[in-house]
Design an enzyme around this catalytic site. Sequence first.
Site, mmCIF file in Angstrom:
data_model
loop_
_atom_site.group_PDB
_atom_site.id
_atom_site.type_symbol
_atom_site.label_atom_id
_atom_site.label_comp_id
_atom_site.label_asym_id
_atom_site.label_seq_id
_atom_site.Cartn_x
_atom_site.Cartn_y
_atom_site.Cartn_z
ATOM 1 N N ASP A 1 122.089 -25.278 -22.388
ATOM 2 C CA ASP A 1 123.486 -24.829 -22.352
ATOM 3 C C ASP A 1 123.598 -23.324 -22.553
ATOM 4 O O ASP A 1 122.708 -22.678 -23.115
ATOM 5 C CB ASP A 1 124.318 -25.566 -23.408
ATOM 6 C CG ASP A 1 123.858 -25.303 -24.834
ATOM 7 O OD1 ASP A 1 122.641 -25.308 -25.082
ATOM 8 O OD2 ASP A 1 124.728 -25.093 -25.711
ATOM 9 N N GLU B 1 123.043 -26.515 -27.738
ATOM 10 C CA GLU B 1 122.492 -25.707 -28.824
ATOM 11 C C GLU B 1 123.541 -24.755 -29.365
ATOM 12 O O GLU B 1 123.638 -24.516 -30.566
ATOM 13 C CB GLU B 1 121.269 -24.929 -28.313
ATOM 14 C CG GLU B 1 120.465 -24.224 -29.408
ATOM 15 C CD GLU B 1 120.971 -22.833 -29.759
ATOM 16 O OE1 GLU B 1 120.596 -22.302 -30.820
ATOM 17 O OE2 GLU B 1 121.769 -22.253 -28.978
HETATM 18 ZN ZN ZN Z 1 119.773 -19.626 -27.345
HETATM 19 CA CA CA Z 2 122.447 -18.304 -28.040
#
Ligand code: ZN
Ligand code: CA
Length: 371
Positions: A78, A141
């Site tokens: 992501d 993340e």
């Molecule tokens: Zn990263």
């Molecule tokens: Ca980052």
Amino acid sequence: MPNKKRLIEEFIELVKIDSLTGKEKNMAQLLLKKLEELGFEVTIDDAGKFAGGETGNVIATLKGNRPGKKLLFTAHMDTVEPGIGINPIIDEEKQIIKSDGTTILGSDDKAGIAAILEAMRTLKEKNISHSDIQVVFSIWEEQGLLGARYLDYSKIDADYIYVFDMDGSPGRIITRASAQDKITVKIIGKAAHAGLHPEKGVSALIVASHAIENMNLLRIDDETTANLGMITGGTGTNSVMSELTIHGEARSLDEKKLNKQTNHMVDCFKEAADKYGADIEIDVSRVYDVVNIDDNDEIVKLAEKAFANLGIETYTDSTGGGSDVNVYAGKGYKAVNLAIGMTNAHSVNEFIKIEDLYNSSRVILEIIKEG
Ligand code: ZN
Ligand code: CA
């Protein structure tokens, strides 16, 4: 040696595919296919269902053809905003890849993905012997490490986890990373008309200010920070403020220091509420755990050896930022974060040096050879 031209082309291909947090499906499907073509056994786990996104983490396994350390290489799929319709530009003169200035580039963390893929492709192409290898491309993340948190650990079998998601040139090895606590405090005082009988009220703001006056904040010591970053409350100047909510955080490279700081902040709020007769609701959560790997640990030594093979200098370092490595550490895995050269990440000025991208791919191959 990895193929630099092919690596650049694949990096460009990847950054052109939109994959904002929670919307990584197209990316996951493409990576699944690529890894299958490389001979990996690939699955997508259910992390997306728990997180509320389109897809889960891509988990790929390649059985070894010799004994050795079980190695896991990972990067996240992501990206942050503005990250739709990324138009990467190769600056031949500076030997960098950048965005066109209207979006991020997405080298955070597609440089990690591209470096891993090219290393695996070279591994196959050159028939290099290797131990068991796993590749994880994680979702989500950037907004709370949810991909790593909800990863299907029953499918993970790794001695060492190398996360490729860090700024700085290859050679920077992150062995220590802060844990973080989030602290949300709601102070409930008592409303009263500010002009007629303010003495009948309990001002939540005065309670908060008393608490904050006694609180150690910002830089606590060289390993610890604390901040109150958001505050909401109040309905009008003519009312004594009856409710107020404060959102804060504390971070430390040392878990004991973090516990101490968080408790201190909580105590200050409680003491102030007591003093003024206000009610208080406090919510504390450990967002992620500390990473603390000894410099002499084998996971570090293996990376150092791999870099030495390439003539690249190394150093171990710490960070106050969180990444998937914090989650792996919290789950008891041995994990470090290796810098891949992403620069000005999370901004439209993001770029990466081609050399850093290439060296990241090369070092993965060397870790595999030495592992
Ligand atoms: Zn990263
Ligand atoms: Ca980052």
